[in-house]
Design an enzyme around this catalytic site. Structure first.
Site, PDB file in Angstrom:
ATOM      1  CE1 TYR A 131      -2.148   5.251   8.164  1.00 16.01           C
ATOM      2  CE2 TYR A 131      -2.830   7.318   7.158  1.00 16.01           C
ATOM      3  CZ  TYR A 131      -2.569   6.568   8.288  1.00 16.01           C
ATOM      4  OH  TYR A 131      -2.734   7.129   9.524  1.00 16.01           O
TER       5      TYR A 131
ATOM      6  CE1 TYR B 132       0.427   1.734   4.328  1.00 16.35           C
ATOM      7  CE2 TYR B 132       0.843  -0.622   4.518  1.00 16.35           C
ATOM      8  CZ  TYR B 132       0.930   0.661   5.036  1.00 16.35           C
ATOM      9  OH  TYR B 132       1.525   0.877   6.256  1.00 16.35           O
ATOM     10  CB  CYS B 133       1.366   4.189  -1.704  1.00 23.19           C
ATOM     11  SG  CYS B 133       0.080   4.435  -2.954  1.00 23.19           S
ATOM     12  CD1 TRP B 134      -2.377  10.128   0.409  1.00 26.79           C
ATOM     13  CD2 TRP B 134      -1.459   9.637   2.379  1.00 26.79           C
ATOM     14  NE1 TRP B 134      -2.942  10.960   1.346  1.00 26.79           N
ATOM     15  CE2 TRP B 134      -2.387  10.673   2.562  1.00 26.79           C
ATOM     16  CE3 TRP B 134      -0.737   9.151   3.476  1.00 26.79           C
ATOM     17  CZ2 TRP B 134      -2.621  11.243   3.805  1.00 26.79           C
ATOM     18  CZ3 TRP B 134      -0.978   9.723   4.716  1.00 26.79           C
ATOM     19  CH2 TRP B 134      -1.909  10.760   4.871  1.00 26.79           C
TER      20      TRP B 134
ATOM     21  CB  SER C 192       0.817   1.007  -3.809  1.00 29.35           C
ATOM     22  OG  SER C 192      -0.330   1.672  -4.302  1.00 29.35           O
TER      23      SER C 192
END
Length: 351
Positions: free
Chosen positions: A123, A94-96, A102
């Site tokens: 996130y 995952y990323c933001w 991601s």
């Protein structure tokens, strides 16, 4: 094939071999999914540089430069942190927001042949679940509080309850703070978001049909605020009170706070933050006792003149059902173990 998910319960997360956060180290430090490891595709400086180019120069140049950095960083991770993973490796990434960062990582992982899963929404999906669980939901926990004056072993007894199969929430442990004027702990406190992540994850792992024991706290543990769902449950909780002689409590406090007691500058700094209603001469005497190393006597005076009156005032304002009092005498390990056994029996009767 790249899989996608938004299921972030403890059982769902446990199915993955690793939860990989590809955000920058600063983003990861503020908060991240429980158990995640940080393999950033852009570090803090790179992320700032790409953003500056995007705003001030050219979107194209920012994307091209960022892509080159991302590719190099992913290559480093493949040869470094992920270098020993075989073809069965199943990560969640995952990323933001579940976007480009991601997306780049899972695309490469998919090409490697790993069965990779992307967290949709990144996130932010996790954070929405935390907020919903701690701020928006109705209180559902049956809480029992361990209360009592400063130094009576509440934290230690709470930790011993797990051996009896009792469900507990260690707020001081999650907040990395002992909840008092002298309660700062090495490493400092986590961010409010990280504290809430720890608490939400712990609550998710509880059996909601059984009581959970929590140490009585104010609405703040150090600089961290207890979220509304738990605070509301604590407000209507039943209470088990611990008691112990002042001398034993003073001795226990010195043992508990041994590091701050051995650091005169840190101890003096804490004493300087005492409320102003204490006479200057009294505070000066306490600071002089600290300098002379009279720590146990100082602890006894602080409890008698500061902590015990504050505890009494707070207790008078509370309207909670008392389950009983457990008296400790020496506060040594055997005494704490005995108290935990008694409390476990009391809580078992509530199931």
């Amino acid at each position: 094939m790249i899989r996608r998910t938004t299921d972030l319960g403890p059982a769902a997360r446990a199915r993955f071999d690793a939860v990989i956060d590809v955000r920058s180290p600063a983003e990861f430090a503020e908060d991240h999914l429980p158990g995640a490891i940080n393999l950033p595709v852009l570090d803090d400086a790179q992320r700032a540089a790409v953003g500056t180019t995007y705003v001030q120069t050219s979107k194209f140049l920012a994307r091209r430069g960022g892509a080159a950095m991302v590719a190099r960083n992913i290559a480093d991770h493949l040869e470094g942190a992920l270098g020993d993973r075989d073809g069965s490796f199943q990560p969640l990434v995952y990323c933001w927001r579940g976007g480009q960062r991601s997306g780049a990582m899972v695309t490469v992982m998919d090409q490697v042949g790993w069965p990779v899963t992307l967290l949709e929404g990144g996130y932010q999906t996790w954070r929405r679940q935390v907020v919903a669980g701690l701020y928006d939901a109705a209180p559902s926990l049956t809480v029992v509080l361990i209360d009592g004056p400063t130094g009576c072993g509440k934290t230690e007894v709470l930790k011993r309850l797990a051996a009896h199969g009792v469900q507990t929430l260690d707020l001081e442990g999650m907040a990395n703070h002992r909840g008092s004027l002298f309660g700062a702990m090495p490493g400092g406190q986590p961010s409010q978001k990280a504290f809430e992540t720890r608490l939400f994850d712990a609550i998710q792992r509880l059996d909601p049909t059984r009581p959970v024991v929590v140490e009585a706290e104010s609405s703040r543990v150090g600089e961290r605020t207890v979220p509304p769902v738990l605070w509301a449950a604590m407000g209507t909780a039943r209470v088990i009170t611990l008691s112990a002689p002042l001398a034993a409590r003073a001795r226990h406090i010195v043992e508990t706070y041994v590091k701050i007691a051995a650091d005169p500058a840190r101890l003096d700094q804490a004493l300087s933050r005492l409320p102003r209603h204490h006479a200057k001469a009294t505070v000066a005497d306490w600071r002089a006792m600290a300098v002379r190393g009279e720590i146990e006597a100082l602890a006894a005076q602080l409890m008698a003149a500061h902590y015990d009156p504050a505890y009494a005032r707070t207790a008078d304002r509370r309207d909670r059902t008392a389950l009983g009092t457990v008296a400790l005498t020496t506060l040594d390990a055997a005494d704490q173990a005995r108290a935990a056994a008694v409390i476990a029996e009391m809580v078992a009767g509530l199931d």
